[in-house]
Design an enzyme around this catalytic site. Structure first.
Site, PDB file in Angstrom:
ATOM      1  N   CYS A   4      41.588  11.993  41.173  1.00 19.90           N
ATOM      2  CA  CYS A   4      40.449  11.102  41.409  1.00 19.90           C
ATOM      3  C   CYS A   4      40.033  10.404  40.110  1.00 19.90           C
ATOM      4  O   CYS A   4      39.732  11.054  39.107  1.00 19.90           O
ATOM      5  CB  CYS A   4      39.281  11.902  41.980  1.00 19.90           C
ATOM      6  SG  CYS A   4      37.759  10.952  42.084  1.00 19.90           S
ATOM      7  N   CYS A   7      36.542  11.459  38.916  1.00 17.49           N
ATOM      8  CA  CYS A   7      36.548  12.819  38.350  1.00 17.49           C
ATOM      9  C   CYS A   7      37.102  12.770  36.921  1.00 17.49           C
ATOM     10  O   CYS A   7      36.588  13.459  36.027  1.00 17.49           O
ATOM     11  CB  CYS A   7      37.377  13.771  39.204  1.00 17.49           C
ATOM     12  SG  CYS A   7      36.555  14.270  40.749  1.00 17.49           S
ATOM     13  N   ASP A  30      29.847  -0.418  35.478  1.00 16.96           N
ATOM     14  CA  ASP A  30      31.001  -0.841  36.280  1.00 16.96           C
ATOM     15  C   ASP A  30      31.928  -1.700  35.423  1.00 16.96           C
ATOM     16  O   ASP A  30      31.476  -2.541  34.634  1.00 16.96           O
ATOM     17  CB  ASP A  30      30.523  -1.630  37.504  1.00 16.96           C
ATOM     18  CG  ASP A  30      31.606  -1.784  38.548  1.00 16.96           C
ATOM     19  OD1 ASP A  30      31.506  -1.156  39.611  1.00 16.96           O
ATOM     20  OD2 ASP A  30      32.569  -2.555  38.296  1.00 16.96           O
ATOM     21  N   HIS A  46      32.922  16.505  43.498  1.00 19.39           N
ATOM     22  CA  HIS A  46      33.691  15.502  44.245  1.00 19.39           C
ATOM     23  C   HIS A  46      33.260  15.468  45.705  1.00 19.39           C
ATOM     24  O   HIS A  46      33.488  16.419  46.450  1.00 19.39           O
ATOM     25  CB  HIS A  46      35.198  15.772  44.148  1.00 19.39           C
ATOM     26  CG  HIS A  46      36.005  14.702  44.830  1.00 19.39           C
ATOM     27  ND1 HIS A  46      36.409  13.547  44.187  1.00 19.39           N
ATOM     28  CD2 HIS A  46      36.418  14.579  46.120  1.00 19.39           C
ATOM     29  CE1 HIS A  46      37.060  12.779  45.040  1.00 19.39           C
ATOM     30  NE2 HIS A  46      37.080  13.380  46.222  1.00 19.39           N
ATOM     31  N   ASN A  87      29.485   1.732  49.273  1.00 14.50           N
ATOM     32  CA  ASN A  87      30.508   1.341  50.230  1.00 14.50           C
ATOM     33  C   ASN A  87      31.181   2.601  50.780  1.00 14.50           C
ATOM     34  O   ASN A  87      31.482   3.535  50.043  1.00 14.50           O
ATOM     35  CB  ASN A  87      31.546   0.443  49.555  1.00 14.50           C
ATOM     36  CG  ASN A  87      30.942  -0.875  49.110  1.00 14.50           C
ATOM     37  OD1 ASN A  87      30.123  -1.458  49.813  1.00 14.50           O
ATOM     38  ND2 ASN A  87      31.337  -1.349  47.933  1.00 14.50           N
ATOM     39  N   HIS A  98      35.410   8.533  45.735  1.00 14.91           N
ATOM     40  CA  HIS A  98      34.472   9.511  45.161  1.00 14.91           C
ATOM     41  C   HIS A  98      33.115   8.845  45.312  1.00 14.91           C
ATOM     42  O   HIS A  98      32.924   7.716  44.814  1.00 14.91           O
ATOM     43  CB  HIS A  98      34.826   9.766  43.682  1.00 14.91           C
ATOM     44  CG  HIS A  98      33.956  10.767  42.980  1.00 14.91           C
ATOM     45  ND1 HIS A  98      34.476  11.855  42.297  1.00 14.91           N
ATOM     46  CD2 HIS A  98      32.620  10.840  42.822  1.00 14.91           C
ATOM     47  CE1 HIS A  98      33.482  12.560  41.762  1.00 14.91           C
ATOM     48  NE2 HIS A  98      32.351  11.954  42.057  1.00 14.91           N
ATOM     49  N   HIS A 100      29.878   6.973  45.243  1.00 18.71           N
ATOM     50  CA  HIS A 100      29.230   6.262  44.139  1.00 18.71           C
ATOM     51  C   HIS A 100      28.204   5.286  44.694  1.00 18.71           C
ATOM     52  O   HIS A 100      28.371   4.715  45.766  1.00 18.71           O
ATOM     53  CB  HIS A 100      30.243   5.531  43.251  1.00 18.71           C
ATOM     54  CG  HIS A 100      31.211   4.656  43.978  1.00 18.71           C
ATOM     55  ND1 HIS A 100      32.297   5.141  44.662  1.00 18.71           N
ATOM     56  CD2 HIS A 100      31.258   3.307  44.128  1.00 18.71           C
ATOM     57  CE1 HIS A 100      32.976   4.143  45.200  1.00 18.71           C
ATOM     58  NE2 HIS A 100      32.359   3.012  44.897  1.00 18.71           N
TER      59      HIS A 100
HETATM   60  P1  DGP Z   1      33.883   0.339  45.515  1.00 24.72           P
HETATM   61  O1  DGP Z   1      34.632  -0.922  45.748  1.00 24.72           O
HETATM   62  O2  DGP Z   1      32.513   0.379  46.205  1.00 24.72           O
HETATM   63  O3  DGP Z   1      34.725   1.568  45.803  1.00 24.72           O
HETATM   64  O4  DGP Z   1      33.530   0.362  43.953  1.00 24.72           O
HETATM   65  C1  DGP Z   1      34.356   0.879  42.969  1.00 24.72           C
HETATM   66  C2  DGP Z   1      33.893   0.313  41.676  1.00 24.72           C
HETATM   67  O5  DGP Z   1      34.482   1.044  40.624  1.00 24.72           O
HETATM   68  C3  DGP Z   1      34.272  -1.150  41.443  1.00 24.72           C
HETATM   69  O6  DGP Z   1      33.078  -1.940  41.377  1.00 24.72           O
HETATM   70  C4  DGP Z   1      34.991  -1.168  40.114  1.00 24.72           C
HETATM   71  C5  DGP Z   1      34.695   0.186  39.538  1.00 24.72           C
HETATM   72  N1  DGP Z   1      35.767   0.740  38.756  1.00 24.72           N
HETATM   73  C6  DGP Z   1      37.048   0.947  39.162  1.00 24.72           C
HETATM   74  N2  DGP Z   1      37.768   1.519  38.191  1.00 24.72           N
HETATM   75  C7  DGP Z   1      36.920   1.684  37.126  1.00 24.72           C
HETATM   76  C8  DGP Z   1      37.079   2.219  35.821  1.00 24.72           C
HETATM   77  O7  DGP Z   1      38.154   2.682  35.416  1.00 24.72           O
HETATM   78  N3  DGP Z   1      35.990   2.208  35.018  1.00 24.72           N
HETATM   79  C9  DGP Z   1      34.777   1.704  35.446  1.00 24.72           C
HETATM   80  N4  DGP Z   1      33.773   1.731  34.562  1.00 24.72           N
HETATM   81  N5  DGP Z   1      34.594   1.210  36.669  1.00 24.72           N
HETATM   82  C10 DGP Z   1      35.654   1.197  37.509  1.00 24.72           C
END
Ligand code: DGP
Length: 114
Positions: A4, A7, A30, A46, A87, A98, A100
């Site tokens: 994950c 995680c 993000d 998790h 989402n 995971h 969020h």
């Molecule tokens: P969702 O689409 O709701 O599952 O949102 C996942 C979010 O996670 C998306 O807005 C981008 C973010 N994201 C994905 N990979 C990484 C990462 O490696 N680091 C950070 N800081 N954010 C990430």
């Protein structure tokens, strides 16, 4: 959970920009911000999504919401307003499985939610 992404972020195996942390929750910026403030609040335990909330630890779920409020204060959007989005599943375009909460703020949001 070994495979994950979030995680791995919690365990420091992947770098992140921390905004807030306590014993149950981690919050970080993000990677692809959709607003001037875009912070992800995640439980350290998790949990796959809101869809699994009925089986999840209640204190952990409560800590997530409290952390959203804390992050809004830290990011100076508590007074002006902010949006919390989680989402869940394919139709909602959940890309990381995971739980969020996106905490979005710093601009006037669109009225349309979908
Ligand atoms: P969702 O689409 O709701 O599952 O949102 C996942 C979010 O996670 C998306 O807005 C981008 C973010 N994201 C994905 N990979 C990484 C990462 O490696 N680091 C950070 N800081 N954010 C990430």
């Amino acid at each position: 959970m070994a495979d994950c992404l979030f995680c791995k972020i919690i365990h420091g195996e992947i770098p992140s920009n921390k905004v807030y942390e306590d014993d149950k929750v981690y919050a970080f910026r993000d990677i692809n911000p959709q607003a001037p403030v875009h912070v992800l609040v995640i439980p350290k335990e998790h949990i796959t999504s809101v869809g699994a909330a009925e089986e999840a630890d209640e204190a952990t779920l409560a800590a997530c919401l409290k952390a959203c409020a804390k992050v809004a204060k830290l990011e100076n959007v508590a007074e002006t307003g902010f949006r919390v989005v989680s989402n869940c599943g394919d139709d909602a375009c959940q890309s990381v499985h995971h739980l969020h909460f996106h905490v979005l703020g710093g601009k006037k949001m669109a009225e349309n939610m979908a």
